[in-house]
Design an enzyme around this catalytic site. Sequence first.
Site, PDB file in Angstrom:
ATOM      1  N   HIS A   5       0.800  -1.234   0.000  1.00  0.00           N
ATOM      2  CA  HIS A   5       0.000   0.000   0.000  1.00  0.00           C
ATOM      3  C   HIS A   5       0.826   1.273   0.000  1.00  0.00           C
ATOM      4  CE1 HIS A   5       0.999  -0.141   4.272  1.00  0.00           C
ATOM      5  NE2 HIS A   5       0.704   1.137   4.317  1.00  0.00           N
TER       6      HIS A   5
HETATM    7  C1  UD1 Z   1      -2.399   5.198   5.998  1.00  0.00           C
HETATM    8  C2  UD1 Z   1      -1.169   5.664   6.760  1.00  0.00           C
HETATM    9  C3  UD1 Z   1      -0.075   4.623   6.661  1.00  0.00           C
HETATM   10  C4  UD1 Z   1      -0.562   3.258   7.100  1.00  0.00           C
HETATM   11  C5  UD1 Z   1      -1.779   2.908   6.260  1.00  0.00           C
HETATM   12  C6  UD1 Z   1      -2.341   1.538   6.612  1.00  0.00           C
HETATM   13  C7  UD1 Z   1      -0.630   8.084   6.818  1.00  0.00           C
HETATM   14  C8  UD1 Z   1       0.210   9.130   6.223  1.00  0.00           C
HETATM   15  N1  UD1 Z   1      -0.613   6.886   6.175  1.00  0.00           N
HETATM   16  O1  UD1 Z   1      -2.070   5.141   4.612  1.00  0.00           O
HETATM   17  O2  UD1 Z   1       1.012   4.995   7.489  1.00  0.00           O
HETATM   18  O3  UD1 Z   1       0.457   2.302   6.916  1.00  0.00           O
HETATM   19  O4  UD1 Z   1      -2.766   3.917   6.488  1.00  0.00           O
HETATM   20  O5  UD1 Z   1      -3.449   1.247   5.845  1.00  0.00           O
HETATM   21  O6  UD1 Z   1      -1.278   8.327   7.815  1.00  0.00           O
HETATM   22  N2  UD1 Z   1      -9.547   4.368   1.909  1.00  0.00           N
HETATM   23  C9  UD1 Z   1     -10.692   3.644   1.859  1.00  0.00           C
HETATM   24  N3  UD1 Z   1     -11.207   3.173   3.048  1.00  0.00           N
HETATM   25  C10 UD1 Z   1     -10.618   3.409   4.234  1.00  0.00           C
HETATM   26  C11 UD1 Z   1      -9.428   4.150   4.254  1.00  0.00           C
HETATM   27  C12 UD1 Z   1      -8.901   4.616   3.086  1.00  0.00           C
HETATM   28  O7  UD1 Z   1     -11.265   3.409   0.814  1.00  0.00           O
HETATM   29  O8  UD1 Z   1     -11.138   2.955   5.266  1.00  0.00           O
HETATM   30  C13 UD1 Z   1      -8.978   4.885   0.656  1.00  0.00           C
HETATM   31  C14 UD1 Z   1      -8.838   6.390   0.708  1.00  0.00           C
HETATM   32  O9  UD1 Z   1      -9.945   7.032   0.217  1.00  0.00           O
HETATM   33  C15 UD1 Z   1      -7.610   6.638  -0.126  1.00  0.00           C
HETATM   34  C16 UD1 Z   1      -6.789   5.374   0.034  1.00  0.00           C
HETATM   35  O10 UD1 Z   1      -7.664   4.384   0.542  1.00  0.00           O
HETATM   36  O11 UD1 Z   1      -7.959   6.760  -1.484  1.00  0.00           O
HETATM   37  C17 UD1 Z   1      -5.606   5.591   0.942  1.00  0.00           C
HETATM   38  O12 UD1 Z   1      -6.020   5.862   2.293  1.00  0.00           O
HETATM   39  P1  UD1 Z   1      -5.227   6.842   3.281  1.00  0.00           P
HETATM   40  O13 UD1 Z   1      -5.828   6.730   4.626  1.00  0.00           O
HETATM   41  O14 UD1 Z   1      -5.078   8.160   2.645  1.00  0.00           O
HETATM   42  O15 UD1 Z   1      -3.769   6.325   3.372  1.00  0.00           O
HETATM   43  P2  UD1 Z   1      -3.193   4.903   3.499  1.00  0.00           P
HETATM   44  O16 UD1 Z   1      -2.509   4.654   2.209  1.00  0.00           O
HETATM   45  O17 UD1 Z   1      -4.205   3.921   3.976  1.00  0.00           O
END
Ligand code: UD1
Length: 363
Positions: free
Chosen positions: A207
């Site tokens: 991820h």
């Molecule tokens: C975040 C953390 C990272 C951790 C990771 C675990 C930061 C900077 N990053 O990154 O350290 O290792 O979580 O997963 O805090 N999304 C969903 N559903 C959710 C959550 C996210 O669909 O429940 C989607 C979001 O809309 C986005 C993508 O997933 O498009 C990434 O999510 P985001 O929370 O921005 O960062 P992570 O890559 O998950």
Amino acid sequence: MPERVHLIAAARPNFMKVAPLYHALAASDDFVPVLIHTGQHYDANMSDDIFADLDLPAPDHHLGVGSGSHAEQTGGVMIAYEKIALADRPDWLVVVGDVNSTAACSMVGAKLGIRTVHLEAGLRSRDRAMPEEINRLVTDVLADVLWTPSPDADENLAAEGIPASRITRVGNIMLDSYEMIRPKIEAEEIHAQLGLSPRGYGVVTLHRPSNVDDFAQLARIVEALCQVAQGLPLVFPVHPRTKQRLARYNLGIKLEEAGIRLIEPLSYRPFMSLVSSAGAIITDSGGLQEETTYLGIPCLTLRENTERPITVTEGTNRLVRAETLIEEVNAAMASTSRARRPDRWDGRTAERCIADLRARRDA
Ligand code: UD1
């Protein structure tokens, strides 16, 4: 009067760090935990199901911040948490890990003069292109108390001029979660449900923006996974960010054609069941590098650096590149060298955290 401890839970990797401390505080006579979910992760399988797996109650406060740019997310958490901190005035604030909510709440706590503790302090990748590295630096410079998992973390903090009086090495709290519900994890037998034999498959998780956001890098990794899958069945629970990128770049189909099982993210119990019976793990996660070291399972980490070097020097972790993944998987699975569990990675970290809170309260 028992002291009130705000515990910040935000994203998937936080929940297994918060749960043991929550349960230990709730069982004590002299502390009351107040659970605050910032809403950084909000899908059921990224959040609520993991709360249930760890026997965590619904949070006392839910900030509902959700996704956004880094500034939007960090700022949103600061604005929402400040209101709660002002109204509730806790005796302690505990932030965990390195996500945006960790840095955001530590800034609020520091400015309001709330005694702030960072659980999992001192880890450094020395790669400021990683948003988590920025969060670690900000949080450690602000927190009053730094609870570290390993000696390398103590050394990093000392080298940054942080006095030893602020640092306590408590060990690795995530393994408390594993031990807390180990019988339930072992009862899951997910591999059998997927028709796989113990140690006869690999698990993939990816991820990190550096691996999944760039087409060329993701294509290299997909190519490497397809090669590995010719000899080792692979199961790949796909993170939402990675799912979006695989679809956008038309790469998901290649994985499926190679027979790789793409599944939704699993909650904690089934996921740890899948991991604990695997022959190898291919990942860019931070937490999995530690869990595999604890379980003695080979871990191939698709990154150029790690903030958890003890998993390489003492554990089962190897930093690898996509181009040589197949050789590295074969070598790791053939290796008979046994890993050591690092000191204080023993399922008793929450106890040490509470002992440290008491010592600092009574000092
Ligand atoms: C975040 C953390 C990272 C951790 C990771 C675990 C930061 C900077 N990053 O990154 O350290 O290792 O979580 O997963 O805090 N999304 C969903 N559903 C959710 C959550 C996210 O669909 O429940 C989607 C979001 O809309 C986005 C993508 O997933 O498009 C990434 O999510 P985001 O929370 O921005 O960062 P992570 O890559 O998950």
